[in-house]
Design a protein around this motif. Structure first.
Motif, short mmCIF file in Angstrom:
data_model
loop_
_atom_site.label_atom_id
_atom_site.label_comp_id
_atom_site.label_asym_id
_atom_site.label_seq_id
_atom_site.Cartn_x
_atom_site.Cartn_y
_atom_site.Cartn_z
N SER A 114 42.25 34.58 34.90
CA SER A 114 42.94 35.71 34.24
C SER A 114 43.30 36.89 35.51
CB SER A 114 42.12 36.47 33.39
OG SER A 114 41.59 35.74 32.26
N ASN A 115 43.48 36.37 36.82
CA ASN A 115 43.55 37.43 37.96
C ASN A 115 42.52 38.20 38.18
OD1 ASN A 115 46.03 35.87 38.69
ND2 ASN A 115 47.22 36.86 37.11
N SER A 116 41.32 37.89 38.20
CA SER A 116 40.28 38.96 38.05
C SER A 116 39.30 38.31 39.06
CB SER A 116 39.67 39.31 36.47
OG SER A 116 39.23 38.32 36.22
N TRP A 117 38.26 39.11 39.51
CA TRP A 117 37.21 38.79 40.35
C TRP A 117 35.83 38.57 39.77
CZ3 TRP A 117 33.95 43.34 42.49
CH2 TRP A 117 33.01 42.98 43.35
N LEU A 118 35.43 39.37 38.83
CA LEU A 118 34.50 39.41 37.96
C LEU A 118 34.82 39.35 36.46
CD1 LEU A 118 31.91 42.15 39.38
CD2 LEU A 118 32.18 39.74 40.07
N HIS A 119 34.49 38.30 35.91
CA HIS A 119 35.27 37.77 34.53
C HIS A 119 34.14 37.46 33.53
CE1 HIS A 119 37.22 34.88 31.70
NE2 HIS A 119 38.34 35.98 31.89
N PHE A 120 33.85 38.19 32.74
CA PHE A 120 33.08 37.85 31.46
C PHE A 120 33.78 37.68 30.18
CE2 PHE A 120 30.89 40.77 34.21
CZ PHE A 120 29.41 40.33 34.14
N SER A 121 33.40 36.52 29.51
CA SER A 121 34.23 36.11 28.31
C SER A 121 33.32 35.49 27.32
CB SER A 121 35.26 35.09 28.73
OG SER A 121 34.82 34.06 29.17
N ASP A 122 33.85 35.86 26.08
CA ASP A 122 32.94 34.98 24.85
C ASP A 122 31.52 35.27 24.67
OD1 ASP A 122 35.36 33.56 23.59
OD2 ASP A 122 35.42 32.74 25.82
N GLY A 136 35.55 46.46 44.81
CA GLY A 136 36.27 45.50 44.83
C GLY A 136 37.17 45.18 46.23
N ARG A 137 36.80 46.28 47.08
CA ARG A 137 37.35 45.99 48.54
C ARG A 137 38.86 45.82 48.33
NH1 ARG A 137 32.83 42.47 51.51
NH2 ARG A 137 31.79 44.34 52.94
N GLY A 138 39.57 46.68 47.99
CA GLY A 138 40.90 46.21 47.66
C GLY A 138 41.86 46.76 48.65
N SER A 139 41.24 47.11 49.78
CA SER A 139 42.42 47.98 50.88
C SER A 139 43.32 46.78 51.29
CB SER A 139 41.72 48.58 51.88
OG SER A 139 40.76 47.77 52.58
N PRO A 140 42.71 45.48 51.52
CA PRO A 140 43.69 44.27 52.27
C PRO A 140 44.93 44.30 51.22
CG PRO A 140 41.55 43.79 52.36
CD PRO A 140 41.54 44.86 51.70
N GLY A 148 50.63 38.59 47.04
CA GLY A 148 50.85 37.93 45.69
C GLY A 148 50.25 38.81 44.65
N ILE A 149 49.96 38.31 43.44
CA ILE A 149 49.61 39.13 42.34
C ILE A 149 48.35 39.96 42.50
CG2 ILE A 149 49.19 38.86 39.80
CD1 ILE A 149 50.74 36.67 39.48
N LEU A 150 48.23 41.16 42.49
CA LEU A 150 46.99 41.94 42.56
C LEU A 150 46.10 41.55 41.50
CD1 LEU A 150 48.59 45.41 43.09
CD2 LEU A 150 47.62 43.96 45.04
N LYS A 151 44.76 41.56 41.97
CA LYS A 151 43.80 41.17 41.10
C LYS A 151 42.83 42.33 40.45
CE LYS A 151 44.81 37.13 42.89
NZ LYS A 151 45.69 36.12 42.35
N ASN A 152 42.50 42.16 39.30
CA ASN A 152 41.57 43.23 38.71
C ASN A 152 40.12 42.86 39.31
OD1 ASN A 152 43.74 44.11 37.11
ND2 ASN A 152 43.52 42.55 35.61
N ALA A 153 39.35 43.85 39.32
CA ALA A 153 38.01 43.89 39.60
C ALA A 153 37.10 43.20 38.62
CB ALA A 153 37.48 45.06 40.09
N LEU A 154 37.19 43.77 37.35
CA LEU A 154 36.40 43.46 36.24
C LEU A 154 37.20 43.10 35.02
CD1 LEU A 154 33.35 43.24 35.01
CD2 LEU A 154 33.63 45.87 34.53
N HIS A 155 37.12 41.90 34.31
CA HIS A 155 37.92 41.56 33.38
C HIS A 155 37.11 41.14 32.34
CE1 HIS A 155 41.06 40.31 30.88
NE2 HIS A 155 40.71 39.29 30.52
N ILE A 156 36.90 41.97 31.01
CA ILE A 156 36.04 41.48 29.95
C ILE A 156 37.02 41.15 28.68
CG2 ILE A 156 34.38 42.18 28.49
CD1 ILE A 156 33.67 44.35 30.73
N HIS A 157 36.68 39.79 28.01
CA HIS A 157 37.50 39.17 27.42
C HIS A 157 36.71 38.65 26.12
CE1 HIS A 157 40.79 36.67 25.80
NE2 HIS A 157 39.91 35.60 25.90
N LYS A 158 37.22 39.15 24.78
CA LYS A 158 36.42 38.45 23.58
C LYS A 158 34.90 39.02 23.79
CE LYS A 158 39.74 35.18 22.10
NZ LYS A 158 39.84 33.56 21.73
N CYS A 159 34.81 39.98 24.00
CA CYS A 159 33.13 40.53 24.12
C CYS A 159 32.95 41.59 23.02
CB CYS A 159 32.51 41.03 25.31
SG CYS A 159 32.74 39.49 26.51
#
Length: 417
Positions: A114-122, A136-140, A148-159
């Motif tokens: 899901s284009n994320s760094w830390l991914h929590f699901s279900d 997230g150290r996003g400066s680069p 490319g597609i920028l990444k989310n730091a924290l993605h929480i899905h179906k919690c």
């Protein structure tokens, strides 16, 4: 006793300690410290595997609660990682007391879910909390959008039943926190920080979620402090401080001709300092669906460029959407602004730009007082296809007209005060 035997014994003791039962939140919970699974915490060595093992142990612990502990005083380097359920534990706490940092190299982000760094699901009942930092150290990514597609730091899905509180989130490549398909969510006490010129670094994005409360948080980023996206309803925000950033937004909705819905959004007792926008609703031309039953109450503004704005011609500046008439639009209706006070850095304090195909209906403005932050300058309101009523407003909003069949589709004139 030989050296190998001694080391084995220490490892066993360490493992016992890391899963020792202790009383948390008044109930018996098994505790899993990431250092007990080999995490070093020097900010150099990759601790992803140790975190994954601690999570697996906590998630598979049968009965009662489990708690993963990220201890204070250490910095843990993590590559993109998935923390997945469902878990055997009745609920899982993930307590961050130290610092978690993303890789400095963008190549290390490959394979993100899901284009994320830390991914929590279900994970129903997930509690993610602590006094620590997620960096997230996003400066680069900000410096080179061609990566490319920028990444989310924290993605929480179906919690469902998610609780997110107390943490410091900084410098995400894209959105700091993304909430998707979660119901019954409580977010509180967060500090979210990124440079004002960092692109797309939303504070909190909510999509396809219901019954969400966001409260008592400070958000300072390069994009929306909070964005409420399609499929969301019953979203409450209170005591959120925003700025710098692009304000609190409903949308954007209806991109690429899509059907989008948002309803029952209530924003109260929030303040904006030096933001590009204050309270905003944004929809793309050509979309369909609705944004309705939205209220903004007891709002404080300080030096905000666009304090109140509805923009049904949103297109990220890629082209002038108003020059390309569209036969459809997301319907914006039943929007209330009450008790909005403060200063604007521009003369356009109120902007209601609505589509000719739908218009914006049932707009109510009461007790509005927005003055200019520029000495001796005045503010004004401008409307296009916006219908409703106003009272006790400064600037005056006579361009917000009553909706009648004979005026539907006409453009109301801009009014200077």
């Amino acid at each position: 006793m030989d050296r190998n035997t001694t080391e084995f014994g220490l490892q066993i003791i360490s493992l016992i300690v890391c899963i020792a039962a202790s009383y948390l939140d008044g109930g018996l919970a098994a505790v899993f410290n990431v250092t007990g699974f080999g995490a070093i915490g020097d900010g150099i060595h990759d601790d992803t595997e140790a975190f994954s093992q601690a999570w697996e142990a906590a998630c598979s612990n049968g009965g009662g609660s489990s708690s993963v502990i990220v201890p204070a005083g250490r910095t843990f380097l993590l590559s993109p990682v998935n923390f997945e359920g469902p878990c055997y534990s009745s609920n899982v706490h993930f307590q961050v007391l130290g610092k978690i940092v993303a890789p400095n190299e963008t190549d290390a982000w490959k394979g993100c879910v899901s284009n994320s760094w830390l991914h929590f699901s279900d994970i129903p009942g997930l509690v993610l909390e602590g006094s620590g930092v997620i960096d997230g150290r996003g400066s680069p990514w900000w410096k080179n959008v061609s990566l490319g597609i920028l990444k989310n730091a924290l993605h929480i899905h179906k919690c469902d039943g998610l609780q997110l509180r107390g943490l410091h989130h900084v410098n995400s490549p894209k959105s700091h926190i993304s909430i998707n398909k979660c119901n019954g969510v409580s977010i509180s006490g967060l500090n979210i920080l990124a440079p004002e010129n960092s692109p797309n670094t939303d504070g909190i994005d909510v999509s396809e979620s219901t019954h969400v409360l966001i409260s008592d948080s400070i958000i300072q980023t390069g994009d929306d402090c909070v964005a409420i996206n399609s499929g969301s309803s019953d979203i409450q925000m209170t005591n959120v401080s925003c700025g710098p950033g692009h304000g609190i937004s409903v949308g954007s909705l209806g991109a690429n001709g899509s059907y989008a819905t948002v309803e029952q959004v209530n924003v109260t007792k929030c303040n904006f300092q030096g933001t590009q926008n204050g309270i905003r609703i944004k929809t793309w031309p050509g979309g369909s669906g609705y944004a309705r039953n939205i209220s903004f109450e007891d709002i404080t503004l300080q030096d905000v460029e666009n304090p109140i704005i509805i923009d049904q011609f949103y297109c990220k500046g890629e082209f002038k959407c108003e020059d390309k008439p569209s036969p459809s639009a997301v319907q914006v209706s039943h929007v209330t602004y009450q008790g909005v006070n403060g200063s604007s850095s521009s003369e356009k304090a109120i902007q209601l730009f609505c589509s000719e195909s739908k218009g914006c209906t049932d707009i109510k403005m009461q007790q509005i007082n927005i003055t200019s932050a520029i000495p001796r300058a005045k503010t004004y309101a401008i409307c296009k296809n916006a219908y409703g009523e106003s009272s006790s407003t400064s600037p005056l909003v006579p361009c917000l007209t009553q909706l009648h069949d004979d005026v539907l589709g006409r453009e109301a004139s801009a009014v200077w005060v």
